[in-house]
Design a protein around this motif. Structure first.
Motif, PDB file in Angstrom:
ATOM      1  N   ALA A   1       0.896  -1.214   0.025  1.00 10.73           N
ATOM      2  CA  ALA A   1       0.038   0.109  -0.141  1.00 10.73           C
ATOM      3  C   ALA A   1       0.845   1.092   0.107  1.00 10.73           C
ATOM      4  N   GLN A   2       1.853   1.276   0.868  1.00 14.63           N
ATOM      5  CA  GLN A   2       2.754   2.304   0.701  1.00 14.63           C
ATOM      6  C   GLN A   2       3.237   2.678  -0.495  1.00 14.63           C
ATOM      7  N   ILE A   3       3.961   1.612  -1.132  1.00 20.97           N
ATOM      8  CA  ILE A   3       4.620   1.687  -2.474  1.00 20.97           C
ATOM      9  C   ILE A   3       3.694   2.177  -3.349  1.00 20.97           C
ATOM     10  N   ALA A   4       2.303   1.751  -3.540  1.00 23.76           N
ATOM     11  CA  ALA A   4       1.468   2.062  -4.487  1.00 23.76           C
ATOM     12  C   ALA A   4       1.212   3.551  -4.293  1.00 23.76           C
ATOM     13  N   GLU A   5       1.039   3.939  -2.966  1.00 21.47           N
ATOM     14  CA  GLU A   5       0.713   5.612  -2.515  1.00 21.47           C
ATOM     15  C   GLU A   5       1.856   6.140  -3.185  1.00 21.47           C
ATOM     16  N   ARG A   6       3.083   6.063  -2.898  1.00 24.34           N
ATOM     17  CA  ARG A   6       4.083   6.760  -3.100  1.00 24.34           C
ATOM     18  C   ARG A   6       4.270   6.796  -4.740  1.00 24.34           C
ATOM     19  N   ALA A   7       3.918   5.735  -5.379  1.00 20.10           N
ATOM     20  CA  ALA A   7       3.908   5.733  -6.919  1.00 20.10           C
ATOM     21  C   ALA A   7       2.808   6.566  -7.660  1.00 20.10           C
TER      22      ALA A   7
ATOM     23  N   THR B   1      -3.402  -1.723  -8.835  1.00 18.59           N
ATOM     24  CA  THR B   1      -2.383  -1.599  -9.991  1.00 18.59           C
ATOM     25  C   THR B   1      -1.300  -1.926  -9.745  1.00 18.59           C
ATOM     26  N   PHE B   2      -0.810  -1.875  -8.569  1.00 16.93           N
ATOM     27  CA  PHE B   2       0.514  -2.818  -8.245  1.00 16.93           C
ATOM     28  C   PHE B   2       0.666  -4.054  -8.243  1.00 16.93           C
ATOM     29  N   PHE B   3      -0.696  -4.820  -8.153  1.00 16.83           N
ATOM     30  CA  PHE B   3      -0.824  -6.122  -8.129  1.00 16.83           C
ATOM     31  C   PHE B   3      -0.894  -6.588  -9.805  1.00 16.83           C
ATOM     32  N   ARG B   4      -1.120  -5.475 -10.357  1.00 13.34           N
ATOM     33  CA  ARG B   4      -1.256  -5.909 -11.899  1.00 13.34           C
ATOM     34  C   ARG B   4       0.080  -5.748 -12.615  1.00 13.34           C
ATOM     35  N   HIS B   5       1.366  -5.302 -11.853  1.00 16.61           N
ATOM     36  CA  HIS B   5       2.593  -5.388 -12.572  1.00 16.61           C
ATOM     37  C   HIS B   5       3.420  -6.303 -11.719  1.00 16.61           C
ATOM     38  N   PHE B   6       2.875  -6.404 -10.514  1.00 15.29           N
ATOM     39  CA  PHE B   6       3.826  -7.621  -9.521  1.00 15.29           C
ATOM     40  C   PHE B   6       3.259  -8.018  -8.893  1.00 15.29           C
ATOM     41  N   SER B   7       3.565  -9.343  -8.361  1.00 12.11           N
ATOM     42  CA  SER B   7       2.859 -10.190  -7.654  1.00 12.11           C
ATOM     43  C   SER B   7       3.013 -10.093  -6.145  1.00 12.11           C
ATOM     44  N   ASP B   8       4.119  -9.578  -5.733  1.00 12.12           N
ATOM     45  CA  ASP B   8       4.399  -9.213  -4.501  1.00 12.12           C
ATOM     46  C   ASP B   8       5.605  -8.123  -4.608  1.00 12.12           C
TER      47      ASP B   8
END
Length: 192
Positions: A31-37, A43-50
């Motif tokens: 969630a932090q990674i997605a927010e920062r991006a 959307t994060f999980f469409r690009h990466f599994s973890d």
């Protein structure tokens, strides 16, 4: 948070590396990674599994370029000459952002056993891709395996030196990787 903006993968990688560096891998959430991006968690999980998979963003492209360069090397090229052709081809994908992220990514990996394990798997994948490309050229398996391992080592050593080098040079990544490969070639001659 707009999901449609271009460059989501790159933004996620930069955000993850920044957060891993700032607060550590274990303390960083998706969630932090997605927010920062500036994207959603989905959307994060469409690009990466973890979050661990962020480390290998671009590995498929890198493997493809390494093997493409090996396949396109002149027919009379020896195994290490073919690996050098692969490194030259792969260097085209290495831009300024890769160079800027290098030191932070290295620090993040060094601080996390989980990331070190994933990084090791990445190396195995790249070595295997080069070995298979060399074998497709008719190189014996043991020789192809050794040349693939040397290619990975040259890539890593070259990348480390490139990231630490003068940021104003316009040469790009290729000279660093090729110089590292030449050093390794010379070092193998002393093993006898």
């Amino acid at each position: 948070m707009a999901r449609w903006q271009p460059g989501a993968t790159e933004r996620l990688v930069v955000a993850a590396v920044d957060l891993f560096t700032e607060q550590g891998y274990d303390a960083t959430t998706v969630a932090q990674i997605a927010e920062r991006a500036g994207v959603t968690k989905s959307t994060f999980f469409r690009h990466f599994s973890d979050k661990r998979e962020v480390l290998v963003a671009g590995q498929e492209t890198l493997s493809r370029l390494l093997t493409q360069g090996i396949a396109e090397a002149p027919d009379d090229a020896g195994p290490l000459e073919a690996v050098a052709a692969g490194l030259r081809c792969a260097s085209d994908a290495m831009g300024p952002e890769n160079r800027r992220l290098g030191p932070r990514l290295k620090a993040a990996v060094a601080a996390s056993t989980e990331l070190q394990e994933r990084d090791a798997l990445k190396s195995v994948g790249l070595s295997t891709a080069m070995r298979d490309a060399l074998m497709a050229r008719g190189v014996a398996e043991t020789t192809a395996h050794l040349a693939g391992e040397l290619g990975v080592l040259a890539f890593r050593r070259g990348y480390e030196r490139w990231c630490a080098g003068d940021r104003d040079d316009a040469e790009g990544f290729a000279p660093y990787a090729l110089a590292a490969l030449e050093e390794l070639r010379a070092a193998t001659a002393t093993l006898v």
